[in-house]
Structure formats: C-alpha cells, structure tokens
Enzyme design. Structure first.
Site: not given
Length: 260
Positions: A136, A149, A153
């Site tokens: 991502s 998140y 990531k």
C-alpha cells in the site's frame, strides 16, 4: 520474471487484488496458481475458474503458512513466486485496543515474515525465487485516520527492503506493490472523507494486476500503479518537515477544517 510456466501462491486470493492477481497469473501462462484464503469457498471458486489449487489458509497462523508452502511444493514440485497479499484495515489512533493492534500486526506484518521463513529455504536452495508483498502507498507515506494500518504497512515495507538487501545476491527477487485507492471491499467499507478521497482516484484490481505483471517483468522493487505516489514519496524524502505540514493540511481539509 516471466510468469509463463511459473508456480505462484497468492494469499488473500479469493477477493479483490488477490483474485485479480490469481486470474492474471493464470492468463500469463503460469503452470500453477495456488489461491490461499481464509474464505475457503471463495478460494475454491477462483481456483476452479483458473484451474488452480485452493488452500484454506489463515496467514496469521505460521503453521498454516508452512503447510501452504508444503502443499504447493508437493503438488507442483517447486514454488517460484509467493505473493503476500492478504491484509486488513483497522481505523483509529493510538487508542485502538491492544487486541486489534495484535490482530492487524499478525495479518499485515507477521504473515509476510511467516511466508519468508517458510519459502526462503526452498528458494535459496534453488538460487531463484520471487517474493511479492502487497503493501500500500501507506507504507511509503502514511494513512490518515489509521495508525494501525500506517504502522503495519511501514513494517511490511521494511521487511521487504531487508529481504531484498540480504538475499538479492542469492537469486531472490523482491517487489512491493504500493497502490493508493483500489476498488475493493476494503475501500468500499472505508468511512468518511478519507474513504471518499481515496475513491476519487481509485483503480480496479485488474489495473493493479496489470501493473504487477509489468513490475515483475522489470523486476522493480516498487510497483506503483498510481504515479503520484512516487512524487509524494520524493517530496517526503526531500523535505520531511514540509511533507508533514502538507499532510496535516490535507487531514484538516478532509475533516472539513481547512488550515491556514
């Protein structure tokens, strides 16, 4: 990497980007595509469609990842490409419950670690192999509205970097797919202005898969379906403080409180 006659594993292969990758790898002439997912029925459906193998796998459990690799090698005799695609999103800041932090860490980070542990001995013995991590753009930049998140990531990207540096001279290739918005269930379920912002420039899972095939062919570490991500990443590196100020302004705008 030319995918013709290769054996590939795709985790999270039942839906979204994983399903698109499974289909595209098969269309590129892969000898075998293993569709791994916690959704056994969804994995079986995709595998039947492309003539692949479905393996129910919870990537947060190391034993199941080891079994996935073992089944793949037993069925096809080798494993050329392991795509760690499975991931989850949890909104919120540092106040997110410890149990949710542990869950997202297991899926978004430990799963990549478990895959590397399981597959590297086989690949190093053959002196060839490819690891593809679906990370991502949040791993290069940040994720407004979600500390879990963003943090996980970044960690997944750091692990991929380390693997590329440590094993690159032994025939192991590593790539990271770092898109912004992709039209998947995860994006559709995103709440508020941040979700709406990402949906504006969202691409399809099939467009992601197209970028992956091109990136694997060129053996690029960063595969960026959204060209603007590279520009933002360069700005971040060139002037970190300016980038942080810009991200704060963007956050204020998305929350309806434009900054000065």
């Amino acid at each position: 990497m030319n995918l013709h006659d290769k054996v590939a594993v795709v985790t999270g292969g039942a839906h979204g980007i994983g399903r698109a990758l499974s289909r595209r790898f098969a269309a590129e002439g892969a000898r075998g595509v293993v569709v791994a997912d916690a959704d056994a029925d969804g994995a079986s459906e995709v595998a039947r469609e492309i003539g692949g193998l479905a393996v129910r796998t919870d990537v947060a459990i190391e034993r199941e990842v080891v079994e996935l690799v073992g089944q793949t090698v037993s069925r096809y005799g080798r494993l050329d490409l392991f795509c760690s695609n499975a991931g989850i999103f949890i909104p919120g800041g540092v106040d997110v419950a410890n149990s949710d932090w542990r869950r997202i860490w297991d899926v978004n980070v430990h799963a990549h670690l478990y895959a590397a542990r399981a597959v590297l001995p086989h690949m190093l013995d053959r002196r060839q192999g490819y690891l593809l991590a679906v990370v991502s753009a949040a791993g290069l930049l940040t994720q407004i509205g979600s500390a879990p998140y963003s943090v996980t990531k970044h960690a997944a990207l750091a692990l991929a970097e380390w693997l590329a540096v440590t094993h690159g001279d032994a025939g192991i290739k590593v790539s990271c797919l770092c898109p912004q918005g992709v039209r998947t269930v995860m994006l559709e379920s995103a709440q508020g202005d941040v979700g709406a912002f990402l949906q504006q420039g969202a691409i399809s899972p099939e467009q992601c898969a197209e970028a992956v095939v091109g990136g694997l062919r060129e053996e690029k570490f960063l595969i960026l379906p959204h060209p603007d991500v590279a520009k933002h990443f360069q700005r971040k590196a060139n002037d970190y403080d300016r980038w942080l100020r810009g991200m704060r302004r963007l956050q204020q705008e998305l929350r309806g409180h434009p900054g000065s």
